[in-house]
Design an enzyme around this catalytic site. Structure first.
Site, PDB file in Angstrom:
ATOM      1  N   ASP A  19       6.927  -7.655  -8.023  1.00  0.00           N
ATOM      2  CA  ASP A  19       7.878  -8.481  -8.769  1.00  0.00           C
ATOM      3  C   ASP A  19       9.290  -7.896  -8.691  1.00  0.00           C
ATOM      4  OD1 ASP A  19       8.738 -10.542 -10.344  1.00  0.00           O
ATOM      5  OD2 ASP A  19       7.880  -9.778 -12.211  1.00  0.00           O
ATOM      6  N   HIS A  36      13.367 -11.266  -0.963  1.00  0.00           N
ATOM      7  CA  HIS A  36      11.997 -11.415  -0.441  1.00  0.00           C
ATOM      8  C   HIS A  36      11.864 -10.738   0.926  1.00  0.00           C
ATOM      9  CE1 HIS A  36      10.963 -13.858  -3.785  1.00  0.00           C
ATOM     10  NE2 HIS A  36      11.655 -14.925  -3.422  1.00  0.00           N
ATOM     11  N   LEU A 130      -8.385   0.476   6.261  1.00  0.00           N
ATOM     12  CA  LEU A 130      -7.807  -0.095   5.037  1.00  0.00           C
ATOM     13  C   LEU A 130      -8.097  -1.593   5.039  1.00  0.00           C
ATOM     14  CD1 LEU A 130      -5.796   0.280   2.545  1.00  0.00           C
ATOM     15  CD2 LEU A 130      -4.031  -0.578   4.087  1.00  0.00           C
TER      16      LEU A 130
HETATM   17  C1  FPP Z   1       8.211 -11.856  -7.047  1.00  0.00           C
HETATM   18  O1  FPP Z   1       9.587 -11.596  -7.188  1.00  0.00           O
HETATM   19  C2  FPP Z   1       7.857 -11.931  -5.672  1.00  0.00           C
HETATM   20  C3  FPP Z   1       7.307 -13.020  -5.058  1.00  0.00           C
HETATM   21  C4  FPP Z   1       7.004 -14.282  -5.754  1.00  0.00           C
HETATM   22  C5  FPP Z   1       7.032 -13.017  -3.630  1.00  0.00           C
HETATM   23  C6  FPP Z   1       6.397 -11.790  -3.079  1.00  0.00           C
HETATM   24  C7  FPP Z   1       6.704 -11.773  -1.665  1.00  0.00           C
HETATM   25  C8  FPP Z   1       7.097 -10.720  -0.949  1.00  0.00           C
HETATM   26  C9  FPP Z   1       7.139  -9.339  -1.430  1.00  0.00           C
HETATM   27  C10 FPP Z   1       7.558 -10.994   0.407  1.00  0.00           C
HETATM   28  C11 FPP Z   1       6.723 -10.656   1.534  1.00  0.00           C
HETATM   29  C12 FPP Z   1       5.265 -10.637   1.381  1.00  0.00           C
HETATM   30  C13 FPP Z   1       4.472 -10.489   2.452  1.00  0.00           C
HETATM   31  C14 FPP Z   1       3.001 -10.495   2.277  1.00  0.00           C
HETATM   32  C15 FPP Z   1       5.007 -10.340   3.801  1.00  0.00           C
HETATM   33  P1  FPP Z   1      10.469 -12.677  -7.926  1.00  0.00           P
HETATM   34  O2  FPP Z   1      11.041 -13.572  -6.898  1.00  0.00           O
HETATM   35  O3  FPP Z   1       9.653 -13.357  -8.981  1.00  0.00           O
HETATM   36  O4  FPP Z   1      11.561 -11.796  -8.559  1.00  0.00           O
HETATM   37  P2  FPP Z   1      12.339 -12.064  -9.924  1.00  0.00           P
HETATM   38  O5  FPP Z   1      11.316 -11.999 -11.028  1.00  0.00           O
HETATM   39  O6  FPP Z   1      13.333 -10.963  -9.974  1.00  0.00           O
HETATM   40  O7  FPP Z   1      12.969 -13.406  -9.799  1.00  0.00           O
END
Ligand code: FPP
Length: 242
Positions: A19, A36, A130
């Site tokens: 997150d 992201h 893994l």
């Molecule tokens: C949460 O941060 C994150 C996500 C909803 C997406 C997770 C995705 C990645 C880490 C990108 C790549 C993943 C792979 C498997 C290649 P948020 O956007 O909710 O952050 P915020 O709470 O600060 O808005």
């Protein structure tokens, strides 16, 4: 606490709620997708480091059943990022002995991504250094409902008696049927919710919440968390022997 009460534990299965990508980017005046993208780089680094910490199973929450509510631009951008990750990393992950699989409901995903997912699962299926499980369009309640539906269908089809429905029968129909329960669930960015992640499987998991935003999460921090976990007691509802 007496030394004899301390049980050294290995976090064999670690799950991560990644997150804070959005906040990381907006605090710099950048589009959320930049966060992201940077988050995807952290995935690469953490996957590389995980076996060195004794982790055999790593499960990451990439896209929840609720994430469809985000802007179309962000959803499309995230899907493109997942596709690129699978395309670019497949050979490297395979060479590193990583078996990749996915949990979540695939029906709503673009057929191209579904094909990429099936391809990397097939390519890496015999690896065992893994097990990397990526949760896409995943929600714990949705997973339990789908498992219940399978149970109902097996009962209706005469394959199972109602009296045979027990924890093992439900577990065998979850997306995670082949995985052990997580020992440790980490959530970054200071939020302390579990957000529908591995609801059934987390019954005895330890949680670690860190203020670090996912794009800043390092292998060193993972190592510190794993060490702390190793020093914590886990009683599974029972009492540790003296
Ligand atoms: C949460 O941060 C994150 C996500 C909803 C997406 C997770 C995705 C990645 C880490 C990108 C790549 C993943 C792979 C498997 C290649 P948020 O956007 O909710 O952050 P915020 O709470 O600060 O808005």
């Amino acid at each position: 606490m007496a030394a004899k009460d301390i049980t050294a534990r290995q976090a064999t299965h670690v799950a991560i709620i990644m997150d804070g990508n959005g906040r990381w980017a907006t605090s710099r005046g950048w589009p959320r997708l930049v966060g992201h993208r940077r988050g995807a780089n952290r995935v690469r680094a953490i996957v590389r480091a995980a076996p060195g910490f004794g982790i055999r199973y790593l499960t990451i929450f990439a896209f929840s059943t609720e994430n469809w509510k985000r802007s179309t631009e962000e959803v499309i951008g995230l899907m493109a990022l997942f596709a690129r990750y699978i395309r670019n990393e497949a050979d490297k992950l395979d060479e590193a002995g990583v078996r990749v699989n996915f949990i979540g409901s695939r029906d709503r995903l673009d057929p191209n991504i579904q094909n990429l997912m099936a391809g990397i699962e097939q390519k890496t299926r015999t690896n065992d250094r893994l097990v990397l499980t990526i949760a896409i369009n995943y929600g714990g309640r949705d997973e339990i409902v789908r498992a219940a539906r399978r149970l109902a269908s097996d009962v209706a089809g005469g394959k199972l008696q109602p009296g045979d429905v027990d924890e093992a029968a439900l577990e065998a129909r979850l997306d995670t049927a082949d995985l052990p329960d997580p020992d440790l669930i980490i959530r970054t960015s200071g939020e302390t919710r579990t957000s529908n992640f591995l609801l059934w499987q987390s019954a005895y998991a330890e949680y670690e919440f860190t203020e670090t935003l996912w794009p800043d999460f390092t292998a060193e921090e993972l190592g510190r968390i794993i060490n702390r976990f190793g020093r914590r007691e886990r009683r599974f509802g029972g009492v540790l022997s003296a």
